[in-house]
Scaffold this active site. Structure first.
Site, PDB file in Angstrom:
ATOM      1  N   HIS A   1      24.894  17.320  -6.462  1.00  0.00           N
ATOM      2  CA  HIS A   1      25.132  16.222  -5.526  1.00  0.00           C
ATOM      3  C   HIS A   1      26.608  16.261  -5.093  1.00  0.00           C
ATOM      4  O   HIS A   1      27.466  16.716  -5.851  1.00  0.00           O
ATOM      5  CB  HIS A   1      24.822  14.915  -6.254  1.00  0.00           C
ATOM      6  CG  HIS A   1      24.878  13.684  -5.402  1.00  0.00           C
ATOM      7  ND1 HIS A   1      26.053  13.057  -5.079  1.00  0.00           N
ATOM      8  CD2 HIS A   1      23.890  12.961  -4.815  1.00  0.00           C
ATOM      9  CE1 HIS A   1      25.786  11.994  -4.335  1.00  0.00           C
ATOM     10  NE2 HIS A   1      24.483  11.916  -4.154  1.00  0.00           N
TER      11      HIS A   1
ATOM     12  N   ASP B   1      26.344  15.237 -15.243  1.00  0.00           N
ATOM     13  CA  ASP B   1      25.989  14.195 -14.283  1.00  0.00           C
ATOM     14  C   ASP B   1      24.578  13.735 -14.648  1.00  0.00           C
ATOM     15  O   ASP B   1      23.602  14.433 -14.390  1.00  0.00           O
ATOM     16  CB  ASP B   1      26.057  14.791 -12.871  1.00  0.00           C
ATOM     17  CG  ASP B   1      25.448  13.862 -11.816  1.00  0.00           C
ATOM     18  OD1 ASP B   1      25.022  12.743 -12.170  1.00  0.00           O
ATOM     19  OD2 ASP B   1      25.390  14.276 -10.644  1.00  0.00           O
TER      20      ASP B   1
ATOM     21  N   GLN C   1      20.366  11.355 -12.542  1.00  0.00           N
ATOM     22  CA  GLN C   1      18.918  11.510 -12.368  1.00  0.00           C
ATOM     23  C   GLN C   1      18.182  11.778 -13.677  1.00  0.00           C
ATOM     24  O   GLN C   1      16.971  12.006 -13.673  1.00  0.00           O
ATOM     25  CB  GLN C   1      18.623  12.658 -11.385  1.00  0.00           C
ATOM     26  CG  GLN C   1      19.211  12.494 -10.002  1.00  0.00           C
ATOM     27  CD  GLN C   1      18.622  11.331  -9.217  1.00  0.00           C
ATOM     28  OE1 GLN C   1      17.596  10.762  -9.592  1.00  0.00           O
ATOM     29  NE2 GLN C   1      19.275  10.956  -8.127  1.00  0.00           N
TER      30      GLN C   1
ATOM     31  N   LYS D   1      20.108   3.238 -10.515  1.00  0.00           N
ATOM     32  CA  LYS D   1      19.018   4.216 -10.556  1.00  0.00           C
ATOM     33  C   LYS D   1      18.173   4.056 -11.819  1.00  0.00           C
ATOM     34  O   LYS D   1      17.300   4.879 -12.105  1.00  0.00           O
ATOM     35  CB  LYS D   1      19.582   5.641 -10.483  1.00  0.00           C
ATOM     36  CG  LYS D   1      20.244   5.983  -9.144  1.00  0.00           C
ATOM     37  CD  LYS D   1      20.556   7.451  -9.062  1.00  0.00           C
ATOM     38  CE  LYS D   1      21.600   7.787  -8.011  1.00  0.00           C
ATOM     39  NZ  LYS D   1      21.110   7.700  -6.637  1.00  0.00           N
TER      40      LYS D   1
ATOM     41  N   CYS E   1      22.427  14.586   0.087  1.00  0.00           N
ATOM     42  CA  CYS E   1      23.810  14.748  -0.407  1.00  0.00           C
ATOM     43  C   CYS E   1      24.040  16.071  -1.125  1.00  0.00           C
ATOM     44  O   CYS E   1      25.072  16.243  -1.772  1.00  0.00           O
ATOM     45  CB  CYS E   1      24.233  13.602  -1.333  1.00  0.00           C
ATOM     46  SG  CYS E   1      24.483  12.068  -0.471  1.00  0.00           S
TER      47      CYS E   1
END
Lengths: 140, 397
Positions: B111, B188, B191, B214, B352
């Site tokens: 991303h 990261d 997700q 999220k 993104c």
């Protein structure tokens, strides 16, 4: 306009747009419309001679509305003077934003006269107008 | 499952845009309302009951996070979201610890928030950004990382689960490899943390970033988890109230201890409380259960889509709730506008991940991203809509 007719004009210009494909000619002015609000990414090149739009070509990836609007716009603008083009674009914007405009001036571009009902597609319809306006800015 | 907890689902929608943001359960919204309606007050040093109550709730969220991802509560920093978390790692820690020529490994599937801060760092410090190649299924493996590592590699920074294709990386193996080789490992988790168990300590992670919105929490709040010894060497990016112990007119100042020194200004108090509620809610369901259910949904979705011609699926084998696809000959945005006519919410675009086009040769996709409150009926509605997609232009034009 009848909605079938409207759809047919848009679809024809989406599936077989005019003047798709860029050429290597340095006398054209070029812009890219990779706008942040939109995923369309079109390159435009415009040839202006003696204050008249001689040619417009484009290429890239874009949705049905952007692509068809570009195709119809190209047909409308080629052969017009810069002042005539400015006037057409102003009336086109007025139509998109539901203000009063000169219908005769816009020809087939009036297929987008109800696009404001789909707010997320307004930018798609405006894309070729923004591109040509940015080209005209370069003339200054 | 748990659909009744989400008031927004009473409207007739199929919500398949969970990688962008998730819906909020009533409990989370109530916890924030409670703060605004019954005990609004600032944190730090309030001597009245409201403030004491707020402070207690706010501080306790660090314990909830520490239990959730297995770290110490002193390693939990409140941020505005994963983007801010990553920027703090890059500009608060890496900028002072990396030198010209040091190499940072990322991938082209990341991303923007895990690429641009590193690009800026390279511009400022002269570090080198290297992209670990993806395999023919656009996956990233430990072997391909090993091939990219040199004596100059100092950092590996990767999404645990990628946001376009849902590639689940083996962060445990990558983390162990990184630690053995003295390479810092940033994950990261935007997700992954909402969708599966993540273990900060066991996976040898040095920095972990994720966002509240999220994972059933509110917008405007996120978390950075950092290894404590690294955090003691990290500089704050923001300075101001709440993070200092003292300052004098002769330019001397003293900062508070980790993690409070990274939290200048009044934080998003309601949102931190809401995030704590969201994490408790997810833990009660069980992260293993959520992940298993999403994988089942994805398998069902893929099996249903097999009957539909002209579909291009980009990641059918990836083990997460994300599917990227296109209808052959139809621009991604036209597909998402079409699905909106059926009240199906998906996202079209490059999501993104603007470098992914180099690896995939395709710029825009339609993305379905599922969560535990999606069900088989949602999938059936989606598949039915696609079955009619030969009429797509009659609908969208």
């Amino acid at each position: 306009m009848d909605s079938n007719m409207r759809r047919e004009i848009i679809l024809d210009n989406y599936q077989e747009p005019v003047n798709r494909g860029l050429i290597g000619d340095e006398s054209y002015l070029k812009v890219n419309t990779n706008s942040e609000s939109c995923i369309d990414n079109l390159d435009f090149m415009v040839k202006i001679e003696d204050n008249v739009i001689k040619d417009i070509r484009f290429d890239g990836e874009a949705c049905a509305i952007s692509t068809s609007a570009t195709s119809i716009m190209i047909q409308k603008l080629i052969g017009k003077t810069v002042d005539e083009v400015k006037n057409i674009l102003e009336n086109y914007r007025n139509m998109i934003y539901e203000k009063s405009y000169d219908k005769e001036l816009l020809g087939e571009l009036v297929v987008y006269d109800e696009i404001s009902k789909q707010p997320n597609r307004v930018n798609c319809a405006l894309l070729p107008a923004v591109a040509v306006e940015r080209i005209l800015e370069k003339l200054k | 499952m748990n659909r009744e907890d989400f008031p927004i689902l009473q409207q007739n929608i199929v919500y398949f845009d969970n990688a962008a943001t998730t819906l909020k359960p009533k409990k989370v919204i109530d916890s924030m309302d409670e703060y605004y309606l019954r005990h609004t007050s600032n944190i730090h040093r309030g001597d009245y009951n409201f403030a004491i109550q707020t402070n207690k709730l706010y501080d306790h969220v660090r314990n909830i996070v520490s239990k959730f991802v297995n770290c110490d509560s002193s390693e939990v920093i409140y941020t505005s979201g994963a983007t801010m978390s990553i920027n703090m790692v890059v500009f608060g820690y890496m900028k002072n610890h990396l030198k010209k020529g040091n190499e940072i490994l990322i991938s082209k599937a990341e991303h923007a928030s895990n690429i641009l801060p590193w690009m800026k760092l390279c511009e400022e410090v002269g570090t080198i950004l290297k992209y670990v190649p993806l395999n023919e299924n656009y996956e990233l493996t430990l072997d391909s990382i090993k091939k990219c590592v040199t004596s100059k590699t100092r950092v590996i920074s990767l999404a645990h689960v990628t946001n376009v294709l849902g590639d689940v990386r083996d962060i445990q193996a990558i983390g162990e490899f990184a630690r053995e080789n003295n390479i810092l490992f940033h994950v990261d988790g935007a997700q992954s943390v909402p969708h599966m168990p993540v273990d900060f300590k066991k996976s040898c992670i040095d920095f972990l970033s994720f966002s509240g919105h999220k994972m059933c929490g509110p917008t405007g709040v996120g978390i950075l988890v950092g290894r404590y010894d690294l955090l003691t060497e990290m500089d704050p990016v923001f300075y101001g109230g709440g993070m200092n112990s003292s300052f004098e007119s002769d330019l001397t100042y003293e900062l508070k201890a980790v993690p409070v020194k990274f939290e200048a200004g009044t934080p998003p108090i309601a949102e931190v409380i809401g995030l704590g509620e969201a994490i408790n809610y997810l833990m009660k369901i069980g992260m293993d259960k959520i992940h298993d259910y999403e994988v089942k949904l994805k398998k069902y979705l893929i099996s249903k889509l097999k009957d539909i011609p002209n579909l291009i699926l980009y990641n059918e084998d990836m083990n997460s709730g994300i599917l990227a696809f296109n209808i052959d000959g139809v621009f991604a945005q036209d597909t998402s506008v079409y699905l909106n006519h059926y009240n199906i919410c998906v996202r079209a675009g490059n999501h993104c991940a603007k470098l992914l086009k180099d690896a995939m040769n395709i710029r825009n996709t339609v993305r379905v991203s599922m969560y535990f409150y999606n069900n088989y009926e949602d999938i059936d509605r989606f598949v039915d809509a696609l079955k009619n997609s030969k009429d797509i232009f009659n609908v969208v034009l």
